[in-house]
Design a protein around this motif. Structure first.
Motif, PDB file in Angstrom:
ATOM      1  N   LEU A  56       0.173   7.310   3.814  1.00 40.91           N
ATOM      2  CA  LEU A  56       1.604   7.191   3.837  1.00 40.91           C
ATOM      3  C   LEU A  56       1.576   6.992   5.349  1.00 40.91           C
ATOM      4  N   ILE A  57       1.276   7.818   6.298  1.00 43.34           N
ATOM      5  CA  ILE A  57       1.484   7.759   7.849  1.00 43.34           C
ATOM      6  C   ILE A  57       0.822   6.358   8.298  1.00 43.34           C
ATOM      7  N   ILE A  58      -0.222   5.977   7.594  1.00 41.91           N
ATOM      8  CA  ILE A  58      -1.087   4.607   8.024  1.00 41.91           C
ATOM      9  C   ILE A  58      -0.189   3.418   7.533  1.00 41.91           C
ATOM     10  N   SER A  59       0.007   3.423   6.329  1.00 47.80           N
ATOM     11  CA  SER A  59       0.721   2.073   5.967  1.00 47.80           C
ATOM     12  C   SER A  59       1.956   2.042   6.607  1.00 47.80           C
ATOM     13  N   GLY A  60       2.838   3.323   6.527  1.00 49.73           N
ATOM     14  CA  GLY A  60       4.214   2.914   7.083  1.00 49.73           C
ATOM     15  C   GLY A  60       4.021   2.881   8.627  1.00 49.73           C
ATOM     16  N   GLY A  61       3.185   3.336   9.156  1.00 47.69           N
ATOM     17  CA  GLY A  61       3.110   3.107  10.732  1.00 47.69           C
ATOM     18  C   GLY A  61       2.696   1.370  10.859  1.00 47.69           C
TER      19      GLY A  61
ATOM     20  N   LEU B 155       0.762  -1.287   0.096  1.00 53.44           N
ATOM     21  CA  LEU B 155       0.108  -0.021   0.020  1.00 53.44           C
ATOM     22  C   LEU B 155       0.919   1.261   0.078  1.00 53.44           C
ATOM     23  N   PHE B 156       1.949   1.202   1.006  1.00 54.84           N
ATOM     24  CA  PHE B 156       2.609   2.211   0.971  1.00 54.84           C
ATOM     25  C   PHE B 156       3.415   2.630  -0.519  1.00 54.84           C
ATOM     26  N   ILE B 157       3.859   1.686  -1.209  1.00 55.38           N
ATOM     27  CA  ILE B 157       4.507   1.813  -2.531  1.00 55.38           C
ATOM     28  C   ILE B 157       3.489   2.312  -3.449  1.00 55.38           C
ATOM     29  N   LEU B 158       2.404   1.772  -3.487  1.00 60.40           N
ATOM     30  CA  LEU B 158       1.272   1.873  -4.132  1.00 60.40           C
ATOM     31  C   LEU B 158       1.051   3.583  -4.248  1.00 60.40           C
ATOM     32  N   VAL B 159       0.646   3.932  -2.833  1.00 66.07           N
ATOM     33  CA  VAL B 159       0.309   5.497  -2.758  1.00 66.07           C
ATOM     34  C   VAL B 159       1.510   6.263  -3.087  1.00 66.07           C
TER      35      VAL B 159
ATOM     36  N   PHE C 155      -7.391   0.827  12.203  1.00 68.26           N
ATOM     37  CA  PHE C 155      -8.830   1.255  12.032  1.00 68.26           C
ATOM     38  C   PHE C 155      -9.038   2.656  12.372  1.00 68.26           C
ATOM     39  N   VAL C 156      -8.210   3.020  13.305  1.00 63.58           N
ATOM     40  CA  VAL C 156      -8.352   4.749  13.894  1.00 63.58           C
ATOM     41  C   VAL C 156      -7.787   5.633  12.839  1.00 63.58           C
ATOM     42  N   GLY C 157      -6.742   4.961  12.205  1.00 58.72           N
ATOM     43  CA  GLY C 157      -6.341   5.735  11.055  1.00 58.72           C
ATOM     44  C   GLY C 157      -7.184   6.068   9.801  1.00 58.72           C
ATOM     45  N   LEU C 158      -7.995   4.951   9.381  1.00 54.31           N
ATOM     46  CA  LEU C 158      -8.786   4.706   8.448  1.00 54.31           C
ATOM     47  C   LEU C 158     -10.228   5.713   8.880  1.00 54.31           C
TER      48      LEU C 158
END
Lengths: 245, 125
Positions: free
Chosen positions: B39-44, B17-21, B77-80
């Motif tokens: 990026l924050i969510i997938s990286g996190g 996901l991180f790479i796709l974004v 979930f919180v990030g989403l």
């Protein structure tokens, strides 16, 4: 036919007719307005109609503003307020394009604005029984809304959904800046209350529609009631809008 | 240091996901400002998954979560939720701006029509 109403000297009145696919009734409505208040300018807001509303409006001698797509009655009305505000009209009356409102009664709305008794005058179907028949479910909905708004504003209202309204400069200026979307009439009452805009209801007679379809279907009504009551509740806790003079 | 299969799977998906974004931003299919939260969510999630051996004890003792991957899901979930609320906010702003623009188009078109008529009359005189 009643006598045409002569506006006081040096006052300009704009009659705004929001219209969505009203080619059947528009000619008659514009003709009636012209007869009732010969000195008024008439502006049709064509809210993304798919029929000949714009052509019919122009042919009947009105100005026509055509929105690029359907924005809903609230945004269409606000377009009228913006026009009235930017062109310096003293008063603005909104008259439905479907023929429900009686243009002869414009002359009963305007004097209350001229005398300064009110900033907004609303024609109510329910102050006096003048034979207007409302289907029972809708009447119940209107009564609930009326009681609800009366409770929150501590002012008596009988017909919060009436779109037959006249506004002075103060109200025009405010509505040109902020006006609710979708079905705006009840929410606008709350907005007026918050902005200290004086509202007065007077009895009027309304007709059955000349043609076309009502925009309120039974399915939407429940959603509409909930949405409006929520919106009004939120307005009571929203910051008070600045009064524009 | 060994990872179980679930942790590896989560890491892989989050990394993808991180790479796709990043790739979407590179191709201008996504504006930088909207990519930030993704990026924050997938990286996190990648960082949390990889750091799991260090966190397991902390999550269990401090948060009382006995199954550590669910802590990871909760964080995601919180990030989403934040992203979705932000999107609703943006839609609200765009709707309002769009409405104002459409009203102005209608008013300007009307003025333009009037001016054209006046001009035609002047030319005929």
């Amino acid at each position: 036919m009643p006598q045409p109403y002569q506006l006081p000297d040096n006052t300009r009145l704009l009659v705004v007719i929001p219209a969505l696919n009203e080619e059947e009734s528009l000619t008659r409505v514009i003709g009636n307005v012209n007869h009732a208040v010969p000195g008024a300018d008439i502006l049709v807001i064509n809210d993304g109609s798919t029929d000949n509303t714009a052509k019919v409006g122009k042919a009947a001698g009105a100005m026509v503003v055509t929105l690029p797509y359907n924005l809903g009655i609230g945004a269409a009305m606000q377009t009228g307020f913006i026009y009235a505000h930017e062109h310096g009209y003293d008063f603005m009356v909104q008259v439905d394009g479907d023929g429900q409102h009686n243009p002869d009664e414009i002359c009963e709305l305007i004097p209350h604005l001229v005398s300064g008794n009110a900033d907004v005058v609303i024609g109510s179907r329910y102050i006096e029984d003048r034979g207007y028949i409302t289907p029972a479910p809708r009447r119940a909905g209107i009564i609930i809304l009326a009681k609800y708004i009366s409770l929150l504003t501590r002012k008596p209202y009988t017909d919060p959904t009436s779109g037959f309204r006249a506004s002075n400069r103060k109200a025009i200026a405010m509505c040109s800046r902020i006006y609710p979307s979708d079905y705006p009439e009840p929410e606008a009452l709350m907005q007026f209350h918050k902005a200290n805009v004086k509202v007065k209801e007077i009895p009027v007679t309304m007709n059955p529609r000349y043609g076309g379809q009502s925009s309120i279907t039974p399915i939407r009504s429940a959603y509409y009631m909930i949405k409006v009551m929520l919106a009004i509740a939120i307005l009571t806790i929203r910051r008070r809008p600045k009064v524009f003079s | 240091m060994s990872f179980d299969r679930l942790t590896l799977l989560i890491t892989f998906v989050a990394l993808a996901l991180f790479i796709l974004v990043l790739e979407m931003v590179r191709r201008r299919a996504l504006a930088e400002r909207y990519s930030l939260w993704w990026l924050i969510i997938s990286g996190g999630v990648v960082v949390l998954a990889l750091a799991r051996p260090l966190l397991d004890n902390l999550i269990f003792t401090q948060l009382g979560i006995s199954y550590p991957p669910s802590a990871l899901f909760s964080a995601g979930f919180v990030g989403l939720v934040i992203i979705m609320l932000y999107m609703s906010h943006l839609i609200t702003l765009l709707t309002r701006q769009n409405r104002t623009a459409a009203q102005r188009i209608g008013l300007l078109q009307h003025e333009l029509d009037l001016l054209r008529d006046d001009l035609a009359k002047l030319k005929n005189e």
